[in-house]
Motif scaffolding. Structure first.
Motif, PDB file in Angstrom:
ATOM      1  N   UNK A  78      12.235   3.272  -8.723  1.00  8.74           N
ATOM      2  CA  UNK A  78      12.074   2.539  -7.475  1.00  8.74           C
ATOM      3  C   UNK A  78      13.422   2.367  -6.768  1.00  8.74           C
ATOM      4  N   UNK A  79      14.460   2.047  -7.551  1.00  8.41           N
ATOM      5  CA  UNK A  79      15.777   1.871  -6.941  1.00  8.41           C
ATOM      6  C   UNK A  79      16.241   3.152  -6.259  1.00  8.41           C
ATOM      7  N   UNK A  80      16.089   4.301  -6.934  1.00  7.50           N
ATOM      8  CA  UNK A  80      16.517   5.574  -6.336  1.00  7.50           C
ATOM      9  C   UNK A  80      15.722   5.870  -5.071  1.00  7.50           C
ATOM     10  N   UNK A  81      14.439   5.583  -5.108  1.00 10.32           N
ATOM     11  CA  UNK A  81      13.590   5.851  -3.950  1.00 10.32           C
ATOM     12  C   UNK A  81      14.040   5.022  -2.749  1.00 10.32           C
ATOM     13  N   UNK A  82      14.301   3.739  -2.963  1.00  7.28           N
ATOM     14  CA  UNK A  82      14.686   2.856  -1.865  1.00  7.28           C
ATOM     15  C   UNK A  82      16.087   3.185  -1.358  1.00  7.28           C
ATOM     16  N   UNK A  83      17.010   3.492  -2.281  1.00  4.54           N
ATOM     17  CA  UNK A  83      18.384   3.789  -1.862  1.00  4.54           C
ATOM     18  C   UNK A  83      18.475   5.098  -1.084  1.00  4.54           C
ATOM     19  N   UNK A  84      17.529   5.990  -1.335  1.00  5.43           N
ATOM     20  CA  UNK A  84      17.529   7.272  -0.620  1.00  5.43           C
ATOM     21  C   UNK A  84      17.222   7.078   0.862  1.00  5.43           C
ATOM     22  N   UNK A  85      16.417   6.080   1.188  1.00  2.10           N
ATOM     23  CA  UNK A  85      16.044   5.819   2.584  1.00  2.10           C
ATOM     24  C   UNK A  85      15.854   4.312   2.746  1.00  2.10           C
ATOM     25  N   UNK A  86      16.923   3.610   3.036  1.00  2.00           N
ATOM     26  CA  UNK A  86      16.919   2.149   3.079  1.00  2.00           C
ATOM     27  C   UNK A  86      15.979   1.640   4.182  1.00  2.00           C
ATOM     28  N   UNK A  87      14.957   0.864   3.819  1.00  2.00           N
ATOM     29  CA  UNK A  87      14.037   0.342   4.844  1.00  2.00           C
ATOM     30  C   UNK A  87      14.552  -0.954   5.466  1.00  2.00           C
ATOM     31  N   UNK A  88      13.990  -1.307   6.622  1.00  2.00           N
ATOM     32  CA  UNK A  88      14.306  -2.595   7.246  1.00  2.00           C
ATOM     33  C   UNK A  88      13.533  -3.729   6.577  1.00  2.00           C
ATOM     34  N   UNK A  89      12.383  -3.379   6.042  1.00  2.00           N
ATOM     35  CA  UNK A  89      11.480  -4.387   5.492  1.00  2.00           C
ATOM     36  C   UNK A  89      10.665  -3.758   4.362  1.00  2.00           C
ATOM     37  N   UNK A  90      10.401  -4.534   3.327  1.00  2.00           N
ATOM     38  CA  UNK A  90       9.538  -4.079   2.238  1.00  2.00           C
ATOM     39  C   UNK A  90       8.254  -4.915   2.263  1.00  2.00           C
ATOM     40  N   UNK A  91       7.116  -4.235   2.345  1.00  2.00           N
ATOM     41  CA  UNK A  91       5.802  -4.886   2.372  1.00  2.00           C
ATOM     42  C   UNK A  91       5.109  -4.554   1.059  1.00  2.00           C
ATOM     43  N   UNK A  92       4.804  -5.575   0.257  1.00  2.00           N
ATOM     44  CA  UNK A  92       4.177  -5.323  -1.038  1.00  2.00           C
ATOM     45  C   UNK A  92       2.777  -5.918  -1.074  1.00  2.00           C
ATOM     46  N   UNK A  93       1.899  -5.238  -1.804  1.00  2.00           N
ATOM     47  CA  UNK A  93       0.488  -5.623  -1.851  1.00  2.00           C
ATOM     48  C   UNK A  93      -0.082  -5.213  -3.206  1.00  2.00           C
ATOM     49  N   UNK A  94      -0.713  -6.152  -3.911  1.00  2.00           N
ATOM     50  CA  UNK A  94      -1.372  -5.858  -5.185  1.00  2.00           C
ATOM     51  C   UNK A  94      -0.423  -5.357  -6.273  1.00  2.00           C
ATOM     52  N   UNK A  95       0.803  -5.778  -6.247  1.00  2.00           N
ATOM     53  CA  UNK A  95       1.758  -5.267  -7.246  1.00  2.00           C
ATOM     54  C   UNK A  95       1.506  -5.842  -8.639  1.00  2.00           C
ATOM     55  N   UNK A  96       0.899  -7.017  -8.731  1.00  2.00           N
ATOM     56  CA  UNK A  96       0.704  -7.648 -10.040  1.00  2.00           C
ATOM     57  C   UNK A  96      -0.195  -6.821 -10.942  1.00  2.00           C
ATOM     58  N   UNK A  97      -1.143  -6.106 -10.363  1.00  2.00           N
ATOM     59  CA  UNK A  97      -2.124  -5.386 -11.163  1.00  2.00           C
ATOM     60  C   UNK A  97      -1.874  -3.879 -11.220  1.00  2.00           C
ATOM     61  N   UNK A  98      -1.022  -3.365 -10.360  1.00  2.00           N
ATOM     62  CA  UNK A  98      -0.880  -1.916 -10.266  1.00  2.00           C
ATOM     63  C   UNK A  98       0.531  -1.411 -10.538  1.00  2.00           C
ATOM     64  N   UNK A  99       1.538  -2.169 -10.171  1.00  2.00           N
ATOM     65  CA  UNK A  99       2.916  -1.760 -10.481  1.00  2.00           C
ATOM     66  C   UNK A  99       3.487  -2.841 -11.392  1.00  2.00           C
ATOM     67  N   UNK A 100       4.224  -3.760 -10.816  1.00  2.00           N
ATOM     68  CA  UNK A 100       4.730  -4.914 -11.559  1.00  2.00           C
ATOM     69  C   UNK A 100       5.595  -5.721 -10.603  1.00  2.00           C
ATOM     70  N   UNK A 101       5.533  -7.052 -10.685  1.00  2.00           N
ATOM     71  CA  UNK A 101       6.423  -7.869  -9.844  1.00  2.00           C
ATOM     72  C   UNK A 101       7.900  -7.615 -10.119  1.00  2.00           C
ATOM     73  N   UNK A 102       8.211  -6.901 -11.216  1.00  2.00           N
ATOM     74  CA  UNK A 102       9.622  -6.621 -11.527  1.00  2.00           C
ATOM     75  C   UNK A 102      10.290  -5.787 -10.442  1.00  2.00           C
ATOM     76  N   UNK A 103       9.502  -5.073  -9.637  1.00  2.00           N
ATOM     77  CA  UNK A 103      10.122  -4.291  -8.554  1.00  2.00           C
ATOM     78  C   UNK A 103      10.781  -5.203  -7.530  1.00  2.00           C
ATOM     79  N   UNK A 104      10.379  -6.471  -7.505  1.00  2.00           N
ATOM     80  CA  UNK A 104      10.991  -7.405  -6.558  1.00  2.00           C
ATOM     81  C   UNK A 104      12.470  -7.610  -6.873  1.00  2.00           C
ATOM     82  N   UNK A 105      12.847  -7.480  -8.158  1.00  2.00           N
ATOM     83  CA  UNK A 105      14.253  -7.600  -8.529  1.00  2.00           C
ATOM     84  C   UNK A 105      15.087  -6.504  -7.879  1.00  2.00           C
TER      85      UNK A 105
END
Length: 321
Positions: A1-28
């Motif tokens: 996730x870090x490599x993906x975001x650093x490759x193209x820095x967004x202005x805003x991150x919109x997250x949805x349903x991360x608790x059941x499908x990815x993990x809230x750890x991506x918020x770190x």
């Protein structure tokens, strides 16, 4: 996730349903990069280990004040010890890691949801009400003729009140079609057979167009939920095809359904009242169809992509750096 975001820095991150499908750890990751995060709240996972504010006895607020151990004591997750223990530990871990501190805005789909989040300790200033929306073009050509049957469509799970619905349908005597899949499918089919509710039939989940065509051919839909719904997407979709809803007077449902205008409300879990409201819909077809027209007008005027965009831009203006 870090490599993906650093490759193209967004202005805003919109997250949805991360608790059941990815993990809230991506918020770190987003926090470490200083990125503003907006989180859409589909359920109560951030305040309730089992996501529903519900236990075997009914709606529940025992975990308020971060007393998450109650999830273990009451076996709230699947009525089982081990899943409940995991959910309890997870809730405490998220709290002690302050995992949600990096979220600048929580998007609640209803005022009711916002109030519950604030009641459980989420910063009220961070919570914005952003209702669901529908795209009118997805519903404009659906058949809205009415046949003498009603429909439930959605997940077949305990909190949806489907046993009570089957009981009410037997009392009512008119045809009920239950559409969907879920953990209770086989037990519900068996329950209807044991009850002798021959007017109740089941269909597996359908593709969206087929589903909306089927709903559009019914007289009305039923939403007999037993839990604090955060919104009620099925209600909005019913309105969009011109169908009123008989629904439980609980959670955000009261914000969607105007009793006697575009649907009828009843107390959750009350078989007798539910059967009475369903019978009323069948016996007054003209009034029922008028309520359906009112619901469609509401859906196509208040819950539009344009309104959603305005809500989101308001949030962005409030939180942007």
């Amino acid at each position: 996730m870090r490599r993906l975001v650093q490759h193209n820095i967004p202005d805003l991150v919109y997250v949805n349903n991360i608790a059941h499908h990815i993990s809230p750890s991506i918020l770190d990751v987003f926090r470490s990069l200083g990125l503003p995060v907006v989180m859409y709240v589909n359920d109560y996972k951030i305040i309730c280990p089992n996501s529903l504010l519900l236990n075997s006895a009914g709606v529940c607020k025992k975990c308020k004040g971060r007393r998450y151990y109650n999830a273990l004591l009451h076996r709230c997750k699947r009525d089982s010890l081990i899943p409940s223990a995991v959910a309890c530990i997870e809730a405490y871990a998220h709290y002690h890691r302050r995992i949600y501190d990096s979220v600048r805005a929580f998007l609640a789909p209803s005022q009711f949801c916002k109030e519950r989040l604030a009641e459980f300790g989420v910063d009220r200033e961070k919570i914005f009400v952003v209702p669901n929306f529908i795209s009118p073009e997805d519903f404009g050509s659906k058949d809205t003729s009415s046949e003498p049957f009603c429909v439930y469509f959605g997940r077949l799970s305990k909190e949806k009140g489907l046993k009570v619905l089957i009981e009410a349908a037997k009392v009512c005597g008119h045809e009920l079609l239950i559409i969907g899949d879920g953990e209770l499918k086989s037990s519900l089919v068996r329950y209807a057979e044991e009850l002798g509710a021959r007017n109740v039939s089941f269909r597996d989940g359908m593709a969206f167009d087929e589903l909306m065509t089927t709903v559009g051919a019914s007289l009305f839909t039923v939403f007999p939920s037993l839990c604090y719904e955060t919104f009620g997407r099925s209600i909005l979709e019913s309105f969009a095809v011109g169908k009123p809803v008989v629904a439980s007077r609980i959670g955000a449902v009261k914000e969607l359904v105007d009793d006697g205008v575009d649907g009828l409300l009843c107390e959750p879990g009350d078989c007798e009242e539910l059967a009475e409201k369903m019978s009323s819909m069948f016996s007054s077809k003209q009034a029922t169809e008028k309520m359906g027209q009112n619901g469609r007008a509401k859906a196509l005027s208040r819950f539009t992509p344009g309104n959603q965009y305005q809500h989101l831009m308001h949030v962005w203006e409030r939180i942007k750096p």
